[in-house]
Design a protein around this motif. Structure first.
Motif, PDB file in Angstrom:
ATOM      1  N   THR A 145       0.845  -1.187   0.000  1.00  0.00           N
ATOM      2  CA  THR A 145       0.000   0.000   0.000  1.00  0.00           C
ATOM      3  C   THR A 145       0.882   1.239   0.000  1.00  0.00           C
ATOM      4  OG1 THR A 145      -0.100   0.126   2.411  1.00  0.00           O
ATOM      5  CG2 THR A 145      -1.737  -1.267   1.299  1.00  0.00           C
ATOM      6  N   THR A 146       0.244   2.371  -0.019  1.00  0.00           N
ATOM      7  CA  THR A 146       1.001   3.628   0.009  1.00  0.00           C
ATOM      8  C   THR A 146       1.537   3.959   1.394  1.00  0.00           C
ATOM      9  OG1 THR A 146      -1.062   4.841   0.351  1.00  0.00           O
ATOM     10  CG2 THR A 146      -0.308   4.556  -1.921  1.00  0.00           C
ATOM     11  N   ALA A 147       1.070   3.226   2.418  1.00  0.00           N
ATOM     12  CA  ALA A 147       1.533   3.489   3.787  1.00  0.00           C
ATOM     13  C   ALA A 147       2.986   3.049   3.942  1.00  0.00           C
ATOM     14  CB  ALA A 147       0.651   2.757   4.787  1.00  0.00           C
ATOM     15  N   GLU A 148       3.792   3.879   4.559  1.00  0.00           N
ATOM     16  CA  GLU A 148       5.190   3.559   4.774  1.00  0.00           C
ATOM     17  C   GLU A 148       5.323   2.464   5.838  1.00  0.00           C
ATOM     18  OE1 GLU A 148       8.029   4.636   3.400  1.00  0.00           O
ATOM     19  OE2 GLU A 148       6.938   5.843   1.926  1.00  0.00           O
ATOM     20  N   PRO A 149       6.265   1.552   5.672  1.00  0.00           N
ATOM     21  CA  PRO A 149       6.498   0.550   6.722  1.00  0.00           C
ATOM     22  C   PRO A 149       7.037   1.230   7.981  1.00  0.00           C
ATOM     23  CG  PRO A 149       8.227   0.440   5.075  1.00  0.00           C
ATOM     24  CD  PRO A 149       7.198   1.394   4.535  1.00  0.00           C
TER      25      PRO A 149
END
Length: 646
Positions: free
Chosen positions: A553-557
């Protein structure tokens, strides 16, 4: 003499008991020392520096009087100053002479305002910012009209905040109090000693009375003194008397009968008198026993008074002969690295935050309120919750999401930092229900004025082994997404796992993951195959086709360091399933797929349908050069969306 000693004992007992009572009443000193905080210029907030509360030794008590709901909280001084940065407040400190100094601190002007911006900044919100409910405080409390925070021991680097609701001026009647030692260690011994002397005096008094009684027994009065005898001149006596004296050997004549009777009566009377005297002594002895018994009863009140005085004496009334508290045993010393930053939250603070998060989500799940959920969720966790609410609105029989267990906190791993954003990892489990799996959560606080929001949340597998992490009081650091010190950089972890799912054993990353990770990848492949088989079973394999794509997804790890130089990495991925017709005259019907109908509002599509599933994953990634594999810790899958292709 016994009476004299008894009186002396009574006087001494009165002096001792009176001195003991006077120490606890007339001569006892104050039990606290109080100092008033003088506020000259009102402001919405008052910040009491920790040194103000530590001006004197002992536990600190803060007394705030006002009109309405008085709020108080304490936290790290730097955090509180950051929270108050855009607000007017009075800062109370201590000068070199130990005097309180109150400084009015105006709100800091933001860069946008200084450049003539539109003013849509946190400063505008600060005018009415309510301090209640902030996750930044280590603890908080409020009370109507009068707030008393007692037995506080604020450590170095902490301060106290006082306010109403942030819209009106803070209370200005503020008193800081410290305890004073007003113990009277000799009051107890004096009163008990006086009671003992009183008992001795009563015993002496009883003995004196008894001695006096015995010395007063009944006695017969003896005859008076005989007259002094003188020689008798025989020549002057009558002839008869002279003849009797001169002839003593002659036998006297017998007395007359009348004289004998009178002599016998006299002897009988004398015997009766002797018997009466003996009887009188016996009666007097019996009468003397009863008063002695009554005097013994006087000892009971004396003993009761002594016991009452001893029982009424508190610990402050007795000398402390030694420290009765156990000496703490030495514990292993853990040395924090130099320039170590403080942890973002304490363990108690983290537990309170998670309890608030859980309660908020339960309320939001019940009301299907996505806006309320958004106050505690963000990123992938919020996206999944929003879809669930949409489904439950159309399909009321849909099971609600499970509540976050808050019974036991196995792990609290805060980021060690004094800046924002701040991140905390938690592992929580239920102690009352073994069927509820432990839950891993990653939450972040964006700025001082925001509360923590959960971005990643997943259930931990029973076979998963959690890595060793730093203690909550020490905290840890975040790992950069492009870190080369891990087997796989956090930014490349999601693409690597997606490649394993898509290509299986032929993936170059296949050997890097443990069995739990590979089992998850296989289950995803099996679910894809089930979709293809479903189309074939319905006879639609020639008129439609299915395609799958797994991607980050676009969410950063988010990655946090473990003790073995590895990292716990939280990632989110989507698996998109696309079913399209193979011809222009073919439509895709949803059939009994109630979720697709509910989310799209349609029953068929001429161009196809796209279904997206979201995976929230937690991995333990070893350090570069380690022989360990990447271990799957927790996983959670949600239906994210169903869309009609147009």
């Amino acid at each position: 003499m016994r009476f004299v000693w008894a009186v002396v004992a009574f006087v001494l007992a009165a002096v001792l008991i009176g001195a003991g009572i006077a120490q606890r009443t007339l001569f006892i000193g104050p039990d606290s020392q109080q100092t008033q905080v003088e506020i000259d210029e009102p402001a919405p907030f008052v910040l009491l520096d920790g040194d103000v509360l530590r001006t004197n030794p002992g536990a600190q008590t803060l007394i705030v009087r006002g009109e309405g709901d008085v709020f108080g909280s304490y936290g790290r001084t730097a955090d509180m100053e950051a929270w108050l940065a855009d607000s007017d407040y009075n800062h109370v400190t201590v000068d070199d002479d130990g005097e309180f100094v109150v400084e009015h601190v105006p709100a800091q002007e933001s860069s946008d305002q200084a450049e003539g911006g539109d003013g849509d900044t946190p400063t505008d919100e600060a005018a009415g910012r309510d301090p209640r409910g902030s996750d930044l405080w280590l603890d908080s409390f409020d009370k109507e009209n009068r707030l008393v925070a007692d037995n506080m021991q604020l450590p170095e680097g902490t301060s106290m905040l006082i306010a109403y609701d942030g819209t009106q001026d803070a209370p200005d009647d503020i008193v800081v109090s410290w305890p004073l030692d007003n113990s009277t260690p000799w009051a107890g011994p004096l009163m008990v000693g006086g009671g003992i002397v009183l008992l001795i005096g009563l015993i002496l008094y009883v003995l004196a009375i008894r001695h006096q009684r015995r010395g007063r027994g009944p006695r017969r009065k003896g005859p008076g003194p005989l007259p002094v005898t003188e020689p008798i001149d025989v020549a002057v006596l009558p002839p008869e008397e002279r003849a009797a004296i001169e002839a003593p050997d002659e036998k006297p004549e017998a007395p007359a009968p009348a004289e004998r009777d009178r002599a016998r009566d006299t002897e009988i009377e004398d015997a009766e008198i002797v018997d009466d005297a003996k009887g009188s002594d016996s009666k007097n002895a019996m009468r003397a026993v009863r008063p002695a018994q009554r005097r013994r009863l006087l000892v009971i009140p004396a003993l009761g008074l002594t016991a009452l005085l001893a029982a009424g004496c508190s610990a402050e009334s007795w000398p402390q002969l030694g420290d009765v508290s156990a000496s703490p045993s030495p514990s292993p010393t853990v040395i924090a690295p130099e320039n170590q930053k403080p942890p973002a939250v304490t363990e108690a603070q983290a537990k309170r935050i998670l309890q608030t998060v859980s309660d908020t989500l339960i309320e939001a799940d019940t009301a299907l309120d996505a806006d309320l959920a958004a106050t505690r969720l963000d990123g992938p966790a919020l996206a999944a919750r929003t879809t669930e609410y949409a489904l439950r609105t159309k399909l009321p029989d849909t099971a609600p999401p499970s509540a976050i267990p808050t019974d036991d906190f196995e792990v609290v791993l805060p980021e060690a930092t004094d800046r924002w954003p701040r991140t905390v990892l938690m592992l929580s489990k239920s102690t009352g229900d073994d069927t509820v799996p432990p839950v891993l959560l990653m939450m972040t606080q964006a700025d001082p004025w925001s509360n923590y929001k959960v971005s990643n949340m997943a259930e931990m597998s029973a076979d998963a082994v959690f890595p060793d992490v730093a203690a909550a009081w020490l905290g840890t650091s975040l790992v950069p997404s492009d870190s080369a010190f891990l087997t796989v950089p956090p930014a490349e972890l999601a693409p690597a796992f997606a490649d394993v799912v898509d290509t299986g054993e032929s993936s170059e990353f296949y050997g890097l993951f443990d069995d739990l990770s590979l089992n998850l990848a296989q289950s995803i492949k099996d679910s894809r195959q089930a979709v293809v088989q479903g189309l074939a079973d319905k006879g639609a394999s020639k008129t439609s086709k299915a395609a799958f794509d797994m991607a980050p997804t676009t969410a950063e790890p988010i990655s946090m360091t473990t003790l073995d130089s590895g990292a716990i990495v939280a990632i989110s991925m989507t698996d998109t399933e696309t079913v399209t017709p193979t011809g222009s005259d073919v439509v895709i019907r949803f059939g009994d797929n109630a979720q697709a109908k509910a989310l799209t509002g349609a029953t068929e599509s001429a161009k196809g349908v796209e279904t997206t599933y979201e995976f929230q994953l937690f991995f333990s990634v070893p350090a570069q050069g380690s022989t360990e594999q990447i271990r799957l810790l927790a996983v959670h899958q949600d239906l994210l969306s169903v869309k009609v292709i147009k």
